[in-house]
Design an enzyme around this catalytic site. Structure first.
Site, PDB file in Angstrom:
ATOM      1  N   TYR A   1       0.879  -1.298  -0.036  1.00  0.00           N
ATOM      2  CA  TYR A   1       0.091   0.084  -0.068  1.00  0.00           C
ATOM      3  C   TYR A   1       0.931   1.347  -0.112  1.00  0.00           C
ATOM      4  O   TYR A   1       1.904   1.221   0.067  1.00  0.00           O
ATOM      5  CB  TYR A   1      -1.071  -0.245   1.102  1.00  0.00           C
ATOM      6  CG  TYR A   1      -0.831  -0.159   2.665  1.00  0.00           C
ATOM      7  CD1 TYR A   1       0.510   0.155   2.950  1.00  0.00           C
ATOM      8  CD2 TYR A   1      -1.906  -0.567   3.492  1.00  0.00           C
ATOM      9  CE1 TYR A   1       0.775   0.091   4.311  1.00  0.00           C
ATOM     10  CE2 TYR A   1      -1.744  -0.797   4.906  1.00  0.00           C
ATOM     11  CZ  TYR A   1      -0.331  -0.376   5.292  1.00  0.00           C
ATOM     12  OH  TYR A   1      -0.261  -0.701   6.740  1.00  0.00           O
ATOM     13  N   GLU A   2       0.281   2.501  -0.027  1.00  0.00           N
ATOM     14  CA  GLU A   2       1.050   3.446  -0.391  1.00  0.00           C
ATOM     15  C   GLU A   2       1.794   3.744  -1.785  1.00  0.00           C
ATOM     16  O   GLU A   2       2.881   4.342  -1.682  1.00  0.00           O
ATOM     17  CB  GLU A   2       1.420   4.172   0.789  1.00  0.00           C
ATOM     18  CG  GLU A   2       0.752   4.511   1.874  1.00  0.00           C
ATOM     19  CD  GLU A   2      -0.134   5.618   1.563  1.00  0.00           C
ATOM     20  OE1 GLU A   2       0.132   6.434   0.738  1.00  0.00           O
ATOM     21  OE2 GLU A   2      -1.307   5.927   2.398  1.00  0.00           O
ATOM     22  N   GLY A   3       1.412   3.088  -2.720  1.00  0.00           N
ATOM     23  CA  GLY A   3       2.176   2.556  -3.833  1.00  0.00           C
ATOM     24  C   GLY A   3       3.130   1.525  -3.937  1.00  0.00           C
ATOM     25  O   GLY A   3       4.161   1.430  -2.824  1.00  0.00           O
TER      26      GLY A   3
END
Lengths: 592, 592
Positions: free
Chosen positions: B434-436
């Protein structure tokens, strides 16, 4: 839901183009022409992809349940087990004297990969039976063999291996389960065993537990350990089933994965057991089984990586996200498929080049085992004994990493259980642990196998690599892309072996501190050799005018990737090894 | 059950011995003397180890449940949340104008590590609020800030970030959620968002969703995306709560880990939303938050590795198995503790040298962020912007690997959920996604950050490494063990950067195919620099006659391990990078 397609073409390539098995002098191999193996592989591919693969996620979700002392497997497992047994898959490579089909282990290995990829938790029920079968076959009396092996071949009965206790796993000398000799020659076993895979279930009428225990009054420690046959249900002289024996299920363990396999705590309470092999020689009997089982666990590393890779490829081709940096590739869609992105390719190539290399490595190992067993070839036996910890440790470590990479291709969807990618990593994780944790494999390799028979087998391995390079120096398709990297990697492995010889005598910690790196370094050289051999076979096929040029060119390209992108790891492992034990052992235990 | 002890002494070492924060010119740092920081760290250590850590496994087992449209968190979470809020931890480093305590981010980062280690799923409820808070703080009107920020500081309300939709994660231009402008200046949002962490729960009275959507009639693709504030419950002008807004929970995702955090599918059905920042500039507003959030996710990589390591150490000291190869070390026991074995040491040293290096790296990063924000320092801002993908990608990749190593120390017991080691790996796994996803971090690093401002920031980084080496060449404690390996590793990183500059222009695939390796190579050089700085601080303390010699000598020994055993990875990464894109991109998509 994930799918599985058996890689029959890749398997056939290794069997026929690389190993050229029908030209081999190993008894039984001459029957294995392409048509025959294809028929087997296609059939195994069918049952694994159509029957077992769809049950994989069912097993993960439902797990096994213990009710009133009985263990129930997940929905569909029993029906699938019956189907597998009716098709006689369990007896594929077992002794015809006891009802098996007697095919070489090499074929059993290929089929085993498919079972493992499609449903590891399910395949383990038979896997454990195979282990118990092998021990009884190697160490049982004629009477024991006649009594147990036919029914373990036709699936009426299954088997288990009972080693671990709450306070001892690797160090079995600490074992507390005891065996009290009885007047009739049998024993009464009492104690608790844990982590017993397939420990109880509803798939078969009886379960033949092989149990390590200490005969009361015997020597202390590991020298007092013996192996026993302890049936779940007593077997009458006529082979019919009698009363329940004194073994019961304490609980089913809640695990990270392989939920479809019942991992049990088994309580032995004066259970009747029969000595298998000699008194106090239980470890020897167990090791017969374990070396075999370790290859099977190495196979699981490959098998999970393979199925995870297949599904990562499907997703990477299907999922539209972003545009290729070099220009739009899917102009009619809202975005390009993931597979256009170089970092996704890198991940897929890591996976592809590993699974194909690992498959060749395992098949070569299986062929060595057949040669050792069927021809009593001591050199093949020594070599496969050396390679066994590499196969188990390296292939399960890297196989696990590959399932993580495959999961990563899915982004957030890889973290959701619905997609099934998490299951592959959770199931693959166990293979690094059981049948001797990978640290124990590294110890076995460096502390025992490397110097066995005066280091003769590792020297034979180096010689084999050298000969391969020398014999193929004239092949321009191989020289720069395959032979040079292989030579450099092999040199690193030799330097590491030399380092161990020089410093290990003075302080064994210097060798053991590098054991894990050595196992990985060795694994890379083996896969490098496999890719060299596969590239040779592919380039010869192309030169010979093979029609399926794309297949062989893909093999060459995949091999080039492995050599360029994976083999450079050997230098790192060598540097770590040569830094010795000083930094590893510098701290007092209190300073951690 | 696993335990957690906050590493307050190691944190104080980085803050005061290495970063020497009380001598710093960053506004607010002069207050941070050892006594003050110790008081905060001890208090945070207490609540995290005593209250949050015991709930970690509870959250994993119970998960969250959805009943009649309402989400309930696991037993004990609400009480713990109240306790955390009463002690005012959420406002520790937020703006005093809205009720926060205004301490530097550096302190928030240290406390955040403890929250993450003790209970990642729990800490995420506040973590998401922090992200939403930061976006409103940066882009909101005065009215919006006054309305939302005080209650997001005192925990009455929490927040979420809504980006992902079923068909788009990274490629947000494909987004379908739409926002219909209303006469009163508000919007009606309709669409579905998935993977919304802390998407709904029973911890707070209201949830402030920040939602990306496309204003109807706006530009196509990513240029038409705007950011909206969408409260779960409407807020009246006097700040009291009104009716439920048109947002509902479709389901709670079943995930591999972080079960204690409710990851929701949220359905927006003409929900009232308010534009945050400018029309069609949603991505800019989101990036403000994301860079910040990415440091927070990097911190999770460290946090899980730290707690897993702590428990691996406890087990390695406690579990008796086998004997030291150099002679019995525990003669009164039946076996020696695991920690005597070199391969166990190797694993523990891998973990220890990583977590301490990663902690220094994150604290340095946090200090750069404070310098950028509090002094408007463009160079610090450029440097932390460059380092952010390294912190996120490298620390979560390696942090995950470390949890796997910690689990491995437990052998079979690591695979059983009861022991809690599996949870650390399952929870750590999400941080790579997550978050890229980490592939996106590597792309951000190589495709954007490296060349930003004409490559000025990476040059400044190299200069910093060079200066450090030069200034300390006279220090014999550092020269051979630290400076030389750092120099070699930094040279590899420079060679890789040079390679990208040379070939990336011709074909960007050559750079992108090496992006993941570059991120790891960069990470190793950063940790090498951190260890150089920590070794310098430790050697100076020892020379200065510090009383706690064992502590500082342990730092030096741990650093020597990292330099000898981990930094050699840089050569492997460079070799892979320099092999270019040819082998990576060789195959057609159909050949996979």
């Amino acid at each position: 839901m994930p799918t599985y397609t058996a890689p029959t073409k890749d398997m056939a390539f290794v069997l026929h183009d690389v190993l050229k098995i029908s030209e081999s002098d190993v008894p039984g191999y001459s029957d294995l022409d392409a048509e025959f193996t294809s028929a087997i592989l296609e059939e195994a591919g069918k049952i694994t992809s159509e029957v077992l693969a769809p049950l994989n996620i069912v097993g993960d979700r439902e797990g096994c349940r213990l009710e009133n002392g009985l263990v129930y497997t997940p929905t569909g497992f029993k029906e699938a087990f019956n189907q597998v047994c009716e098709a006689e898959w369990p007896g594929l490579a077992t002794d015809p004297e006891y009802g098996g089909q007697g095919l070489p282990y090499l074929i059993g290995n290929a089929v085993g990969e498919m079972f493992g990829s499609s449903n590891q938790a399910f395949a383990m029920y038979q896997g454990l039976t195979n282990g118990a079968y092998a021990s009884i076959h190697a160490h049982g009396t004629d009477e024991q063999k006649a009594k147990y092996l036919p029914k373990m071949t036709n699936c009426e009965w299954t088997g288990t291996m009972n080693l671990t206790e709450p306070h001892c796993g690797t160090d079995l000398g600490l074992m507390r389960t005891k065996a009290e000799p009885q007047a009739d020659g049998s024993y009464k076993l009492s104690g608790q065993k844990i982590f017993i895979s397939a420990g109880d279930h509803d798939l078969s009428d009886n379960i033949i537990h092989l149990v390590l225990a200490k005969i009361v009054g015997g020597p202390e420690g590991i020298k007092g350990v013996s192996l026993f046959i302890v049936p779940k249900v007593m077997v009458n002289d006529d082979g019919s089933l009698g009363a329940r024996n004194g073994v019961s299920v304490g609980s089913i363990e809640e695990k990270m994965g392989i939920h479809g396999n019942s991992t049990c705590v088994l309580n032995y309470d004066e259970a009747t057991g029969y000595l298998l092999g000699d008194e106090h020689k239980g470890m020897r009997a167990m090791f017969t089984m374990m070396n075999h089982a370790r290859l099977g666990v190495g196979l699981q590393g490959l098998a999970q990586a393979e199925v995870a890779y297949q599904n990562a490829v499907i997703y990477a081709k299907d999922r539209l996200q972003g545009r290729a940096v070099t220009g739009v590739e899917n102009p009619n869609g809202p975005a390009d498929p993931l597979i256009v992105h170089p970092d996704i390719r890198r991940s897929l190539m890591d996976q592809k080049s590993f699974v194909e290399g690992a498959r060749a490595f395992l098949m070569w190992g299986a062929a060595l085992l057949d040669r050792a067993h069927r021809m009593d070839d001591k050199e093949a036996d020594g070599l496969i004994s050396l390679l066994t910890p590499v196969i188990k440790g390296f292939l399960t470590d890297v196989g696990y990493d590959m399932t993580v990479k495959a999961q990563q291709v899915y982004g957030g969807h890889g973290y959701i259980e619905e997609q099934g990618m998490s299951q592959f990593t959770r199931d693959a994780r166990i293979a690094m642990i059981y049948e001797g944790a990978n640290g124990v494999q590294a110890l076995d390799l460096v502390g025992r196998k490397l110097a066995a028979d005066g280091g003769k087998h590792v020297m034979a391995f180096f010689e084999m690599v050298k000969t391969f390079i020398k014999e193929n120096e004239g092949n321009e398709a191989l020289k720069a892309d395959f032979l040079e990297p292989l030579k450099a990697a092999s040199k690193d492995l030799q330097a590491a072996s030399m380092y161990f010889m020089q410093v290990g005598m003075k302080n064994p910690n210097h060798a053991l501190a590098g054991s894990n790196d050595f196992m990985h370094l060795f694994g890379h050289v083996c896969l490098g050799l496999m890719w060299g051999q596969m590239a040779k076979a592919a380039s010869e096929a192309l030169e010979g005018g093979a029609s399926d040029t794309e297949f062989y060119e893909t093999k060459l390209a995949t091999g080039r990737y492995y050599m360029a992108r994976q083999l450079p790891a050997t230098g790192m492992h060598l540097a770590r090894i040569q830094s010795g034990a000083d930094t590893v052992m510098a701290l007092d235990a209190e300073s951690f």
